[in-house]
Design a protein around this motif. Sequence first.
Motif, PDB file in Angstrom:
ATOM      1  N   THR A  70      15.330  -3.183  10.357  1.00  6.18           N
ATOM      2  CA  THR A  70      15.438  -1.853  10.666  1.00  6.18           C
ATOM      3  C   THR A  70      14.504  -1.170   9.912  1.00  6.18           C
ATOM      4  N   ASN A  71      13.831  -1.727   9.037  1.00  9.52           N
ATOM      5  CA  ASN A  71      12.657  -1.175   8.397  1.00  9.52           C
ATOM      6  C   ASN A  71      11.481  -1.775   8.896  1.00  9.52           C
ATOM      7  N   SER A  72      11.078  -2.052  10.227  1.00  2.96           N
ATOM      8  CA  SER A  72       9.973  -2.645  10.598  1.00  2.96           C
ATOM      9  C   SER A  72       9.050  -1.772  10.969  1.00  2.96           C
ATOM     10  N   GLN A  73       8.734  -1.047  10.130  1.00  8.19           N
ATOM     11  CA  GLN A  73       7.474  -0.238  10.266  1.00  8.19           C
ATOM     12  C   GLN A  73       6.079  -1.014  10.301  1.00  8.19           C
ATOM     13  N   LEU A  74       5.007  -0.398  11.093  1.00  9.43           N
ATOM     14  CA  LEU A  74       4.112  -1.180  11.279  1.00  9.43           C
ATOM     15  C   LEU A  74       2.785  -0.048  10.944  1.00  9.43           C
ATOM     16  N   ILE A  75       1.809  -0.730  10.321  1.00 15.87           N
ATOM     17  CA  ILE A  75       0.620  -0.266   9.794  1.00 15.87           C
ATOM     18  C   ILE A  75      -0.627  -0.701  10.680  1.00 15.87           C
ATOM     19  N   ALA A  76      -1.536   0.046  11.254  1.00 17.59           N
ATOM     20  CA  ALA A  76      -2.672  -0.416  11.867  1.00 17.59           C
ATOM     21  C   ALA A  76      -3.779  -0.602  10.953  1.00 17.59           C
ATOM     22  N   GLY A  77      -4.501  -1.751  11.064  1.00 18.29           N
ATOM     23  CA  GLY A  77      -5.517  -2.021  10.185  1.00 18.29           C
ATOM     24  C   GLY A  77      -6.470  -3.019  11.081  1.00 18.29           C
ATOM     25  N   ILE A  78      -7.713  -2.796  10.720  1.00 16.91           N
ATOM     26  CA  ILE A  78      -9.044  -3.624  11.299  1.00 16.91           C
ATOM     27  C   ILE A  78      -9.079  -4.767  10.517  1.00 16.91           C
ATOM     28  N   SER A  79      -9.115  -5.877  11.599  1.00 20.03           N
ATOM     29  CA  SER A  79      -8.932  -7.340  11.062  1.00 20.03           C
ATOM     30  C   SER A  79     -10.549  -7.693  10.652  1.00 20.03           C
ATOM     31  N   PRO A  80     -10.700  -9.155   9.836  1.00 18.39           N
ATOM     32  CA  PRO A  80     -12.246  -9.349   9.558  1.00 18.39           C
ATOM     33  C   PRO A  80     -12.842  -9.625  11.079  1.00 18.39           C
ATOM     34  N   ARG A  81     -12.214  -9.647  11.944  1.00 19.61           N
ATOM     35  CA  ARG A  81     -12.820  -9.992  13.344  1.00 19.61           C
ATOM     36  C   ARG A  81     -13.155  -8.813  14.082  1.00 19.61           C
ATOM     37  N   GLY A  82     -12.729  -7.657  13.445  1.00 18.75           N
ATOM     38  CA  GLY A  82     -12.970  -6.298  13.973  1.00 18.75           C
ATOM     39  C   GLY A  82     -12.131  -6.017  14.933  1.00 18.75           C
ATOM     40  N   THR A  83     -11.021  -6.646  15.316  1.00 15.76           N
ATOM     41  CA  THR A  83      -9.942  -6.114  16.169  1.00 15.76           C
ATOM     42  C   THR A  83      -9.056  -5.394  15.502  1.00 15.76           C
ATOM     43  N   ARG A  84      -8.405  -4.456  16.190  1.00 11.87           N
ATOM     44  CA  ARG A  84      -7.173  -3.633  15.772  1.00 11.87           C
ATOM     45  C   ARG A  84      -5.913  -3.999  15.738  1.00 11.87           C
ATOM     46  N   GLU A  85      -5.346  -4.460  14.574  1.00 10.46           N
ATOM     47  CA  GLU A  85      -4.131  -5.126  14.487  1.00 10.46           C
ATOM     48  C   GLU A  85      -2.766  -4.318  13.846  1.00 10.46           C
ATOM     49  N   LEU A  86      -1.669  -4.522  14.519  1.00  9.94           N
ATOM     50  CA  LEU A  86      -0.348  -3.835  13.788  1.00  9.94           C
ATOM     51  C   LEU A  86       0.347  -4.884  13.017  1.00  9.94           C
ATOM     52  N   VAL A  87       0.600  -4.372  11.565  1.00  8.32           N
ATOM     53  CA  VAL A  87       1.118  -5.387  10.494  1.00  8.32           C
ATOM     54  C   VAL A  87       2.325  -4.937  10.231  1.00  8.32           C
ATOM     55  N   PRO A  88       3.183  -5.739  10.052  1.00 13.23           N
ATOM     56  CA  PRO A  88       4.598  -5.079   9.432  1.00 13.23           C
ATOM     57  C   PRO A  88       4.477  -4.659   8.216  1.00 13.23           C
ATOM     58  N   VAL A  89       5.194  -3.727   7.806  1.00 17.83           N
ATOM     59  CA  VAL A  89       4.977  -3.346   6.352  1.00 17.83           C
ATOM     60  C   VAL A  89       5.590  -4.525   5.230  1.00 17.83           C
ATOM     61  N   ASN A  90       6.488  -5.052   5.883  1.00 21.53           N
ATOM     62  CA  ASN A  90       7.045  -6.156   5.050  1.00 21.53           C
ATOM     63  C   ASN A  90       6.059  -7.437   4.701  1.00 21.53           C
ATOM     64  N   GLN A  91       5.234  -7.483   5.319  1.00 22.06           N
ATOM     65  CA  GLN A  91       4.104  -8.342   5.361  1.00 22.06           C
ATOM     66  C   GLN A  91       2.864  -8.025   4.309  1.00 22.06           C
ATOM     67  N   ILE A  92       2.891  -6.723   3.674  1.00 23.11           N
ATOM     68  CA  ILE A  92       1.819  -6.294   2.987  1.00 23.11           C
ATOM     69  C   ILE A  92       2.092  -6.456   1.293  1.00 23.11           C
ATOM     70  N   ILE A  93       1.135  -7.057   1.159  1.00 24.60           N
ATOM     71  CA  ILE A  93       1.118  -7.497  -0.653  1.00 24.60           C
ATOM     72  C   ILE A  93       0.601  -6.233  -1.272  1.00 24.60           C
ATOM     73  N   ARG A  94      -0.469  -5.878  -1.145  1.00 25.61           N
ATOM     74  CA  ARG A  94      -0.864  -4.570  -1.827  1.00 25.61           C
ATOM     75  C   ARG A  94      -1.981  -4.091  -0.915  1.00 25.61           C
ATOM     76  N   ILE A  95      -2.138  -2.849  -1.430  1.00 24.79           N
ATOM     77  CA  ILE A  95      -3.208  -1.779  -0.531  1.00 24.79           C
ATOM     78  C   ILE A  95      -4.134  -1.300  -1.795  1.00 24.79           C
ATOM     79  N   HIS A  96      -5.537  -1.413  -1.657  1.00 22.49           N
ATOM     80  CA  HIS A  96      -6.360  -1.066  -2.771  1.00 22.49           C
ATOM     81  C   HIS A  96      -7.707  -0.375  -2.050  1.00 22.49           C
ATOM     82  N   THR A  97      -8.447   0.102  -2.923  1.00 20.78           N
ATOM     83  CA  THR A  97      -9.774   0.816  -2.535  1.00 20.78           C
ATOM     84  C   THR A  97     -10.716  -0.575  -2.923  1.00 20.78           C
ATOM     85  N   ASP A  98     -11.759  -0.496  -2.136  1.00 17.34           N
ATOM     86  CA  ASP A  98     -12.815  -1.583  -2.509  1.00 17.34           C
ATOM     87  C   ASP A  98     -14.174  -0.968  -1.554  1.00 17.34           C
TER      88      ASP A  98
END
Length: 108
Positions: free
Chosen positions: A38-66
């Motif tokens: 029920t909380n399967s929110q998705l976040i769009a990100g750019i993968s190392p290959r340069g493709t846009r991918e949707l990632v389920p929130v429950n798979q995210i470990i951390r988000i940081h600036t670099d």
Amino acid sequence: MHVTFNLKASFIPPFITINAPAETPELQHLATNISQLTNSQLIAGISPRGTRELVPVNQIIRIHTDAKHVVMETKATSYTLTQRIYQLKQLLPSDLFLQLSSGELGTV
């Protein structure tokens, strides 16, 4: 297992209650699975290959600036995000993510 709907206009947001004589590991597993579904929110990100991918929130470990980029990490890979940390903090569920610093969000 018997499923019953108890519908009432005042149930906003909707919620699920499990009625049982005792909490068991199986029921706890069921509750976890329901929560993830029920909380399967998705976040769009750019993968190392340069493709846009949707990632389920429950798979995210951390988000940081670099190096002036916002990076989202999962167990499998890292993604570059277009949102800023403060935007993601408002977007992500507060029961799953905690702001560790001005440049980092981590899972609880």
